[in-house]
Design a protein around this motif. Structure first.
Motif, PDB file in Angstrom:
ATOM      1  N   ASP A 148      50.238  -0.341  92.966  1.00 51.30           N
ATOM      2  CA  ASP A 148      50.578   0.128  94.303  1.00 51.30           C
ATOM      3  C   ASP A 148      50.965  -1.096  95.139  1.00 51.30           C
ATOM      4  O   ASP A 148      50.795  -2.244  94.701  1.00 51.30           O
ATOM      5  N   ALA A 155      53.993   5.012  97.530  1.00 55.41           N
ATOM      6  CA  ALA A 155      54.205   6.308  98.180  1.00 55.41           C
ATOM      7  C   ALA A 155      54.953   6.156  99.497  1.00 55.41           C
ATOM      8  O   ALA A 155      55.189   7.144 100.190  1.00 55.41           O
ATOM      9  N   THR A 187      57.936   5.834 102.125  1.00 55.12           N
ATOM     10  CA  THR A 187      59.261   6.457 102.180  1.00 55.12           C
ATOM     11  C   THR A 187      60.080   5.824 103.299  1.00 55.12           C
ATOM     12  O   THR A 187      59.553   5.106 104.152  1.00 55.12           O
ATOM     13  N   GLN A 236      59.566   2.028 102.933  1.00 54.53           N
ATOM     14  CA  GLN A 236      59.863   1.704 101.546  1.00 54.53           C
ATOM     15  C   GLN A 236      60.818   0.514 101.466  1.00 54.53           C
ATOM     16  O   GLN A 236      60.659  -0.363 100.613  1.00 54.53           O
ATOM     17  N   LYS A 241      58.593   6.863  96.618  1.00 54.58           N
ATOM     18  CA  LYS A 241      58.538   8.325  96.791  1.00 54.58           C
ATOM     19  C   LYS A 241      59.698   8.808  97.655  1.00 54.58           C
ATOM     20  O   LYS A 241      60.132   8.113  98.584  1.00 54.58           O
ATOM     21  N   GLU A 242      60.191   9.989  97.356  1.00 50.53           N
ATOM     22  CA  GLU A 242      61.210  10.611  98.193  1.00 50.53           C
ATOM     23  C   GLU A 242      60.534  11.362  99.339  1.00 50.53           C
ATOM     24  O   GLU A 242      59.409  11.848  99.208  1.00 50.53           O
ATOM     25  N   GLN A 294      57.978  14.711  99.255  1.00 47.21           N
ATOM     26  CA  GLN A 294      57.143  14.847  98.069  1.00 47.21           C
ATOM     27  C   GLN A 294      55.665  14.731  98.433  1.00 47.21           C
ATOM     28  O   GLN A 294      55.291  13.933  99.294  1.00 47.21           O
ATOM     29  N   ASP A 295      54.839  15.503  97.774  1.00 38.41           N
ATOM     30  CA  ASP A 295      53.392  15.360  97.938  1.00 38.41           C
ATOM     31  C   ASP A 295      52.963  14.044  97.294  1.00 38.41           C
ATOM     32  O   ASP A 295      53.300  13.769  96.142  1.00 38.41           O
ATOM     33  N   THR A 296      52.215  13.233  98.029  1.00 35.10           N
ATOM     34  CA  THR A 296      51.880  11.884  97.565  1.00 35.10           C
ATOM     35  C   THR A 296      51.076  11.882  96.279  1.00 35.10           C
ATOM     36  O   THR A 296      51.403  11.167  95.324  1.00 35.10           O
ATOM     37  N   TYR A 322      53.165  13.148  93.379  1.00 33.93           N
ATOM     38  CA  TYR A 322      54.191  12.154  93.045  1.00 33.93           C
ATOM     39  C   TYR A 322      53.604  11.009  92.227  1.00 33.93           C
ATOM     40  O   TYR A 322      54.158  10.615  91.196  1.00 33.93           O
ATOM     41  N   LYS A 323      52.464  10.480  92.669  1.00 34.41           N
ATOM     42  CA  LYS A 323      51.868   9.339  91.971  1.00 34.41           C
ATOM     43  C   LYS A 323      51.432   9.721  90.556  1.00 34.41           C
ATOM     44  O   LYS A 323      51.686   8.998  89.596  1.00 34.41           O
ATOM     45  N   THR A 335      54.573  10.394  88.334  1.00 36.25           N
ATOM     46  CA  THR A 335      55.334   9.178  88.069  1.00 36.25           C
ATOM     47  C   THR A 335      54.616   8.282  87.069  1.00 36.25           C
ATOM     48  O   THR A 335      55.218   7.759  86.127  1.00 36.25           O
TER      49      THR A 335
END
Length: 282
Positions: free
Chosen positions: A24, A91, A93, A97, A117-118, A121-123, A126-127, A130
């Protein structure tokens, strides 16, 4: 005798294992304060001191010659060994980002894939998705997940570890927030079973050394840098280890250094860092 020499050479060249580190960014590598005002998110030269060196050393330490290691470190992972992989997954955006990408570049971290993350998206989803995709995409002997206890890393990394029960996965969490803070909005997340806390680059470097991912001289150098900054009377330097919004007491209350063989010199440096942490945290 010739056969013994050949076997020795073959064994020495095959001990390297493929290691993947997924990290992260905000509050893990970068002093952001996600649970606060996130002012650090707008900056691009605010790493926790020692972490750029640790990541570069990890990525480059598998090189077979000293010249190749120096080249790899100087150019932040360029032409690094296929035995080492590093990916940033954040995460953040939008503009945050972009600041994160600039942070990696300007703070001298290795220049490797940066996955963001786009918007929308739910964080947590997404994590988890991914990381699963990245891990499934390669054959690794060891996978290391690095995050913080601010928001979703603890839960995401536990879900990923549970999804790959046969893979060797270690999770290190920057215990930068107090899980027992009286203000729920500022309270960090308590670590899941098996997750290992760290607070400074020195603590994390010991764990990397214990796994033979960096050398003792690199550990010594990083720890000396951490001690220099955490002992400074200059608040700007001090905050590069200990931001005023962080809480180190939960970490130091339960910290136990992994048992590894060290020279007396390195022991002395690590003990100096630990004594200073105890002094400022309690």
């Amino acid at each position: 005798m010739k056969l013994l020499v050949i076997l020795t050479i073959l064994l020495s060249t095959s001990v390297q294992s493929k290691t993947l580190v997924i990290s992260d960014v905000d509050d893990t590598l970068k002093r952001t304060n996600v649970l606060g005002y996130m002012l650090g998110g707008l900056r691009s030269t605010n790493p926790f001191i020692g972490l750029p060196a640790l990541f570069n050393n990890f990525l480059c330490d598998a090189e077979t010659t000293l010249e190749a290691k120096k080249f790899c470190i100087k150019f932040r992972g360029l032409n690094h060994s296929k035995e080492r992989s590093l990916v940033y997954v954040t995460a953040a955006t939008g503009r945050l980002q972009l600041f994160g990408r600039e942070f990696i570049s300007r703070s001298n971290f290795p220049q490797v894939p940066f996955i963001g993350k786009e918007i929308g998206q739910d964080t947590l989803e997404y994590k988890v998705d991914t990381l699963k995709e990245i891990i499934s995409g390669g054959e690794y002997d060891e996978i290391i997940l690095i995050g913080d206890n601010g928001e979703h890393d603890v839960a995401a990394y536990k879900a990923v570890t549970d999804a790959f029960p046969k893979r060797k996965i270690s999770t290190f969490i920057h215990l930068v927030y107090n899980p027992y803070h009286k203000d729920d909005e500022k309270a960090g997340v308590a670590l899941a079973k098996g997750q290992i806390p760290y607070f400074t680059a020195s603590d994390l470097s010991v764990e990397f050394f214990a796994r033979k991912l960096i050398s003792e001289s690199q550990l010594n150098s990083i720890s000396r840098e951490v001690f220099k900054y955490i002992s400074s009377n200059d608040s700007y330097d001090y905050e590069q280890v200990m931001p005023d919004w962080s809480s180190c007491r939960p970490f130091i209350s339960n910290y136990k250094r992994p048992e590894v063989k060290l020279s007396e010199n390195t022991k002395y440096v690590l003990e100096a860092v630990e004594r200073q942490l105890i002094r400022v945290c309690r």
